[in-house]
Design an enzyme around this catalytic site. Structure first.
Site, PDB file in Angstrom:
ATOM      1  N   HIS A   1      16.259  -2.799  -5.898  1.00 23.47           N
ATOM      2  CA  HIS A   1      16.542  -2.589  -4.599  1.00 23.47           C
ATOM      3  C   HIS A   1      17.907  -3.378  -4.306  1.00 23.47           C
ATOM      4  CE1 HIS A   1      12.592  -0.980  -4.761  1.00 23.47           C
ATOM      5  NE2 HIS A   1      12.016  -1.847  -4.470  1.00 23.47           N
TER       6      HIS A   1
ATOM      7  N   THR B   1       9.016   0.662 -13.121  1.00 17.39           N
ATOM      8  CA  THR B   1      10.063   0.983 -14.300  1.00 17.39           C
ATOM      9  C   THR B   1      10.767   0.008 -14.534  1.00 17.39           C
ATOM     10  OG1 THR B   1       9.880   3.215 -12.991  1.00 17.39           O
ATOM     11  CG2 THR B   1      11.458   2.989 -14.482  1.00 17.39           C
ATOM     12  N   ALA B   2      11.358  -0.966 -13.742  1.00 21.13           N
ATOM     13  CA  ALA B   2      12.121  -2.249 -14.138  1.00 21.13           C
ATOM     14  C   ALA B   2      11.817  -2.781 -15.620  1.00 21.13           C
ATOM     15  CB  ALA B   2      12.353  -3.063 -12.949  1.00 21.13           C
TER      16      ALA B   2
ATOM     17  N   SER C   1       6.277   3.424  -8.778  1.00 20.70           N
ATOM     18  CA  SER C   1       7.179   3.453 -10.151  1.00 20.70           C
ATOM     19  C   SER C   1       6.950   4.457 -11.082  1.00 20.70           C
ATOM     20  CB  SER C   1       7.192   1.769 -10.875  1.00 20.70           C
ATOM     21  OG  SER C   1       7.527   0.796  -9.927  1.00 20.70           O
TER      22      SER C   1
END
Length: 265
Positions: free
Chosen positions: A150, A111-112, A57
């Site tokens: 995803h 990153t989410a 990430s």
């Protein structure tokens, strides 16, 4: 030379790496020792310095910049491809915060999670889960809301789940930049000449995948488990694009902005 390489089983990764790991491009005397794992564990392996070249990430890259260098090729970065904050019943951020509701996230170093903090820093009751466990947790009540990434963004509505906020959409509205999600990084200790060679292999592997789309299908399908072919292709189309060949000026500006946001959290 042996290179310990780590990437995920997601279609975008197996699509990009197929040519590299199956000898479809010339890698000279380089041998890649492949480690497949979900993004949560790949991030952990990078933080521990266990791999030479690894998909992580972008939020994790920000934490290992002293030991790893970002490759110009192989990134998952684009438009309209960010994580979604979802729930089973109608919820607002205010309700989540005021009632201290549990939000499932695919890892604190993803990153989410950074984008969730960018959108709603007041949400603090979070629980880490492997990304494919998040929707089942919402459905059976173990989590009140969740952050999906995803292929789940293509299937959540079929399960009766609803979107509270598209975090990528929020990022783009606030920054005017594409969303940096996943990065390919290499250990700085390998030295600049070798890192540039790895970068070349990565770019050639992505270019081969674009030019010979059928070649990677067996490898992609092997690891996509029971994913529908249409979802698999949509997944690849969303996360593999011109930024995967080269970040370019726009991509680098987006990465720099994300790192600045992450450093401030």
């Amino acid at each position: 030379m042996n290179i310990r390489l780590g990437f995920s089983t997601c279609p975008n990764d197996t699509f990009m790496f197929d040519a590299l790991v199956h000898g479809r491009i010339d890698t000279g005397d380089m041998e890649y020792e492949v480690h497949l794992a979900d993004i949560f564990h790949l991030n952990q392996m990078a933080l521990a310095g266990e791999l030479d070249m690894v998909k992580v990430s972008y939020h994790t890259y920000g934490q290992v910049q002293d030991r790893y260098e970002l490759l110009d090729a192989g990134s998952a970065l684009g438009h309209n491809c960010g994580p979604l904050l979802i729930s089973k019943r109608p919820l607002t951020v205010k309700e989540i915060v005021e009632n201290d509701l549990k939000v499932a996230i695919p890892g604190k170093n993803t990153t989410a999670n950074l984008l969730l903090g960018f959108f709603a820093p007041e949400i603090t009751n979070k629980e880490e889960m492997i990304f494919h466990e998040i929707m089942p947790a919402i459905l059976d009540g173990r989590a009140d809301a969740g952050l999906i990434i995803h292929e789940n963004r293509f299937t959540y509505q079929h399960l009766g789940l609803r979107c509270i906020q598209d975090l990528g959409e929020y990022w783009e509205s606030q920054t005017g930049l594409p969303i940096p999600l996943g990065a390919i990084i290499a250990r700085r200790a390998l030295g600049e000449p070798l890192i540039r060679e790895l970068e070349r292999h990565m770019r050639e592997s992505v270019a081969y995948a674009f030019a010979h789309r059928e070649a990677s299908l067996p490898y992609v399908r092997q690891h996509a488990q029971e994913m529908d072919d249409a979802v698999m292709q949509a997944h690849i189309g969303l996360y593999v694009n011109e930024f995967s060949l080269s970040l370019g000026e726009t991509g680098r500006r987006a990465v720099q902005k994300l790192l600045e946001v992450g450093a401030g959290m």
